[in-house]
Write a protein that holds these residues in place. Structure first.
Motif, PDB file in Angstrom:
ATOM      1  N   ILE A 196     -16.512  -1.452  11.879  1.00 47.66           N
ATOM      2  CA  ILE A 196     -16.278  -2.897  11.782  1.00 47.66           C
ATOM      3  C   ILE A 196     -16.561  -3.400  10.378  1.00 47.66           C
ATOM      4  O   ILE A 196     -15.754  -4.139   9.790  1.00 47.66           O
ATOM      5  N   ILE A 197     -17.691  -3.006   9.789  1.00 42.81           N
ATOM      6  CA  ILE A 197     -18.053  -3.546   8.480  1.00 42.81           C
ATOM      7  C   ILE A 197     -17.113  -3.033   7.398  1.00 42.81           C
ATOM      8  O   ILE A 197     -16.780  -3.766   6.451  1.00 42.81           O
ATOM      9  N   VAL A 198     -16.627  -1.805   7.510  1.00 43.17           N
ATOM     10  CA  VAL A 198     -15.689  -1.283   6.514  1.00 43.17           C
ATOM     11  C   VAL A 198     -14.366  -2.037   6.593  1.00 43.17           C
ATOM     12  O   VAL A 198     -13.773  -2.401   5.563  1.00 43.17           O
ATOM     13  N   VAL A 199     -13.874  -2.308   7.798  1.00 49.45           N
ATOM     14  CA  VAL A 199     -12.620  -3.048   7.953  1.00 49.45           C
ATOM     15  C   VAL A 199     -12.763  -4.470   7.413  1.00 49.45           C
ATOM     16  O   VAL A 199     -11.851  -4.993   6.737  1.00 49.45           O
ATOM     17  N   LEU A 200     -13.891  -5.112   7.666  1.00 46.12           N
ATOM     18  CA  LEU A 200     -14.097  -6.474   7.165  1.00 46.12           C
ATOM     19  C   LEU A 200     -14.143  -6.506   5.643  1.00 46.12           C
ATOM     20  O   LEU A 200     -13.595  -7.420   5.009  1.00 46.12           O
ATOM     21  N   HIS A 201     -14.750  -5.507   5.017  1.00 45.32           N
ATOM     22  CA  HIS A 201     -14.782  -5.453   3.552  1.00 45.32           C
ATOM     23  C   HIS A 201     -13.383  -5.179   2.992  1.00 45.32           C
ATOM     24  O   HIS A 201     -13.014  -5.732   1.952  1.00 45.32           O
ATOM     25  N   PHE A 202     -12.614  -4.339   3.658  1.00 41.02           N
ATOM     26  CA  PHE A 202     -11.227  -4.113   3.229  1.00 41.02           C
ATOM     27  C   PHE A 202     -10.433  -5.415   3.302  1.00 41.02           C
ATOM     28  O   PHE A 202      -9.623  -5.712   2.406  1.00 41.02           O
ATOM     29  N   THR A 203     -10.639  -6.187   4.354  1.00 42.43           N
ATOM     30  CA  THR A 203      -9.923  -7.450   4.507  1.00 42.43           C
ATOM     31  C   THR A 203     -10.257  -8.419   3.387  1.00 42.43           C
ATOM     32  O   THR A 203      -9.361  -9.049   2.801  1.00 42.43           O
ATOM     33  N   ARG A 204     -11.516  -8.533   3.071  1.00 39.29           N
ATOM     34  CA  ARG A 204     -11.918  -9.444   2.003  1.00 39.29           C
ATOM     35  C   ARG A 204     -11.379  -8.997   0.654  1.00 39.29           C
ATOM     36  O   ARG A 204     -10.899  -9.811  -0.145  1.00 39.29           O
ATOM     37  N   THR A 205     -11.420  -7.701   0.386  1.00 36.25           N
ATOM     38  CA  THR A 205     -10.919  -7.190  -0.886  1.00 36.25           C
ATOM     39  C   THR A 205      -9.403  -7.322  -0.997  1.00 36.25           C
ATOM     40  O   THR A 205      -8.867  -7.594  -2.079  1.00 36.25           O
ATOM     41  N   ALA A 206      -8.693  -7.138   0.120  1.00 37.08           N
ATOM     42  CA  ALA A 206      -7.233  -7.237   0.089  1.00 37.08           C
ATOM     43  C   ALA A 206      -6.776  -8.648  -0.276  1.00 37.08           C
ATOM     44  O   ALA A 206      -5.737  -8.815  -0.933  1.00 37.08           O
ATOM     45  N   LEU A 233     -15.242   6.553   9.635  1.00 39.23           N
ATOM     46  CA  LEU A 233     -14.781   6.229   8.280  1.00 39.23           C
ATOM     47  C   LEU A 233     -13.280   6.440   8.145  1.00 39.23           C
ATOM     48  O   LEU A 233     -12.583   5.637   7.504  1.00 39.23           O
ATOM     49  N   ARG A 234     -12.763   7.509   8.728  1.00 35.08           N
ATOM     50  CA  ARG A 234     -11.322   7.759   8.657  1.00 35.08           C
ATOM     51  C   ARG A 234     -10.541   6.642   9.339  1.00 35.08           C
ATOM     52  O   ARG A 234      -9.563   6.108   8.783  1.00 35.08           O
ATOM     53  N   LYS A 235     -10.938   6.267  10.555  1.00 35.90           N
ATOM     54  CA  LYS A 235     -10.231   5.219  11.277  1.00 35.90           C
ATOM     55  C   LYS A 235     -10.340   3.878  10.548  1.00 35.90           C
ATOM     56  O   LYS A 235      -9.362   3.113  10.491  1.00 35.90           O
ATOM     57  N   ALA A 236     -11.501   3.586   9.978  1.00 41.04           N
ATOM     58  CA  ALA A 236     -11.676   2.321   9.263  1.00 41.04           C
ATOM     59  C   ALA A 236     -10.796   2.258   8.023  1.00 41.04           C
ATOM     60  O   ALA A 236     -10.202   1.210   7.714  1.00 41.04           O
ATOM     61  N   MET A 237     -10.650   3.370   7.313  1.00 39.95           N
ATOM     62  CA  MET A 237      -9.808   3.373   6.114  1.00 39.95           C
ATOM     63  C   MET A 237      -8.326   3.281   6.455  1.00 39.95           C
ATOM     64  O   MET A 237      -7.547   2.662   5.720  1.00 39.95           O
ATOM     65  N   LEU A 291      -3.589  -0.473   6.392  1.00 37.55           N
ATOM     66  CA  LEU A 291      -2.591  -1.306   7.057  1.00 37.55           C
ATOM     67  C   LEU A 291      -2.805  -2.786   6.753  1.00 37.55           C
ATOM     68  O   LEU A 291      -1.839  -3.562   6.663  1.00 37.55           O
ATOM     69  N   ILE A 292      -4.063  -3.192   6.597  1.00 38.35           N
ATOM     70  CA  ILE A 292      -4.344  -4.588   6.239  1.00 38.35           C
ATOM     71  C   ILE A 292      -3.913  -4.866   4.802  1.00 38.35           C
ATOM     72  O   ILE A 292      -3.426  -5.960   4.479  1.00 38.35           O
ATOM     73  N   TYR A 293      -4.031  -3.870   3.929  1.00 38.01           N
ATOM     74  CA  TYR A 293      -3.685  -4.042   2.523  1.00 38.01           C
ATOM     75  C   TYR A 293      -2.185  -4.256   2.312  1.00 38.01           C
ATOM     76  O   TYR A 293      -1.767  -4.931   1.365  1.00 38.01           O
ATOM     77  N   LEU A 294      -1.336  -3.640   3.154  1.00 38.19           N
ATOM     78  CA  LEU A 294       0.108  -3.603   2.891  1.00 38.19           C
ATOM     79  C   LEU A 294       0.735  -4.981   2.681  1.00 38.19           C
ATOM     80  O   LEU A 294       1.439  -5.192   1.675  1.00 38.19           O
ATOM     81  N   PRO A 295       0.561  -5.960   3.583  1.00 34.63           N
ATOM     82  CA  PRO A 295       1.217  -7.258   3.341  1.00 34.63           C
ATOM     83  C   PRO A 295       0.716  -7.958   2.090  1.00 34.63           C
ATOM     84  O   PRO A 295       1.505  -8.630   1.400  1.00 34.63           O
ATOM     85  N   PHE A 296      -0.549  -7.789   1.757  1.00 31.97           N
ATOM     86  CA  PHE A 296      -1.071  -8.431   0.548  1.00 31.97           C
ATOM     87  C   PHE A 296      -0.549  -7.752  -0.712  1.00 31.97           C
ATOM     88  O   PHE A 296      -0.320  -8.417  -1.729  1.00 31.97           O
ATOM     89  N   ILE A 297      -0.351  -6.438  -0.671  1.00 31.99           N
ATOM     90  CA  ILE A 297       0.237  -5.740  -1.824  1.00 31.99           C
ATOM     91  C   ILE A 297       1.677  -6.200  -2.046  1.00 31.99           C
ATOM     92  O   ILE A 297       2.127  -6.404  -3.182  1.00 31.99           O
ATOM     93  N   VAL A 298       2.416  -6.369  -0.953  1.00 34.76           N
ATOM     94  CA  VAL A 298       3.796  -6.860  -1.068  1.00 34.76           C
ATOM     95  C   VAL A 298       3.827  -8.244  -1.705  1.00 34.76           C
ATOM     96  O   VAL A 298       4.667  -8.537  -2.576  1.00 34.76           O
ATOM     97  N   VAL A 357      -7.387  -9.427  13.139  1.00 38.65           N
ATOM     98  CA  VAL A 357      -8.195  -8.313  12.635  1.00 38.65           C
ATOM     99  C   VAL A 357      -9.316  -7.968  13.607  1.00 38.65           C
ATOM    100  O   VAL A 357      -9.484  -6.802  14.014  1.00 38.65           O
ATOM    101  N   ILE A 358     -10.086  -8.980  14.017  1.00 39.87           N
ATOM    102  CA  ILE A 358     -11.212  -8.722  14.923  1.00 39.87           C
ATOM    103  C   ILE A 358     -10.714  -8.219  16.265  1.00 39.87           C
ATOM    104  O   ILE A 358     -11.285  -7.277  16.856  1.00 39.87           O
TER     105      ILE A 358
END
Length: 278
Positions: free
Chosen positions: A100-110, A213-217, A222-229, A269-270
């Motif tokens: 959960i915490i890794v996914v939330l940090h990915f969301t904030r960074t994205a 860790l693998r599942k969180a990454m 997948l969360i990063y993709l729309p923001f990268i576009v 996300v949640i």
């Protein structure tokens, strides 16, 4: 003359304060001594009949709580302190907190945000989501291990064994089999394991952590993709307008926040993170 009077008044005030403190100390000592003497006299009168006769032999009596079926208060406090000491490690290693915490940090960074939401908010949200996800496991531990042990129905070894079994079942259901096989090969026990119950806990915990860790990454990617576009669209637009010196993130960040809010991103996300555990 006035200076001498002021000094004299100060000296008298200090002396009076010392005299008052000394008087209070003396009276308190007298009261405590009187109370202690009375208590000792009462105890002597009550316990006079319980004193065994002096037959010239040495007697040693030790009172135990062997007849009690519940834990003593001291032992309960010791167990609570022990659990609180290792609670952060337990939460990180054997619960859903890591994913959960890794996914939330990915969301904030994205979204390009550095400190909003703050780390305290993300950790608090991850912690309460962890309690929500682990509540069936915690309930099972309480019913099968904690309550019977407090009633004196099972021993400490049986309580530990029954308490760790629900946690092992949760970890095993969330762990990739190839990760378990990896640590079994490293420990040299791969040929001896025939079923789930024979997997050592020391092997299951690291396998569970790298699976998390693998599942969180993967979810973070997948969360990063729309923001990268969106970053690529903004960068291309700025390049076509000749604004090469303007950082694309400065323009894209408000649009990414707007997109996240309009899509109800936190709900998505949640919700998806929690559903991956069921």
């Amino acid at each position: 003359m006035d200076i001498h009077n002021v000094r004299l008044k100060k000296i008298l005030a200090v002396f009076g304060l010392m005299l008052m403190v000394g008087s209070l100390t003396f009276f308190c000592s007298v009261i405590n001594y009187t109370h202690a003497s009375a208590t000792t006299t009462e105890a002597d009168e009550i316990g006079e009949s319980e004193i065994p006769p002096d037959d010239g032999e040495f007697h040693l009596d030790i009172a135990t709580n062997s007849g009690s079926t519940s834990l003593s208060s001291t032992l309960k406090i010791l167990l609570v302190i022990t659990v609180l000491t290792i609670a952060p490690s337990i939460i990180l290693m054997v619960t859903s907190f890591t994913r959960i915490i890794v996914v939330l940090h990915f969301t904030r960074t994205a979204m390009g945000l550095q400190s909003s939401p703050p780390n305290q908010v993300l950790i608090g949200l991850a912690l309460f989501l962890t309690f929500f996800i682990m509540s069936p496991t915690i309930t099972e531990i309480n019913n099968n291990a904690v309550q019977p042990f407090e009633r004196g129905e099972i021993t400490q070894e049986e309580a530990i064994e029954k308490g760790i079994e629900p946690v092992r079942q949760f970890m095993f259901s969330q762990t990739n089999r190839k990760d378990i096989q990896l640590f079994l090969d490293i420990s040299g026990n791969s040929e001896q394991i025939e079923n789930y119950q024979e997997i050592p806990t020391s092997t299951l915990i690291p396998a569970f952590m790298i699976s998390e860790l693998r599942k969180a990454m993967i979810m973070g990617f997948l969360i990063y993709l729309p923001f990268i576009v969106m970053d690529m669209i903004v960068a291309s637009t700025l390049m076509s307008m000749g604004m090469m010196m303007l950082p694309p993130t400065t323009i894209s960040m408000p649009f990414k926040i707007l997109l996240f809010v309009l899509a109800d991103g936190w709900n998505l996300v949640i919700g998806q993170v929690v559903k991956t555990f069921y």
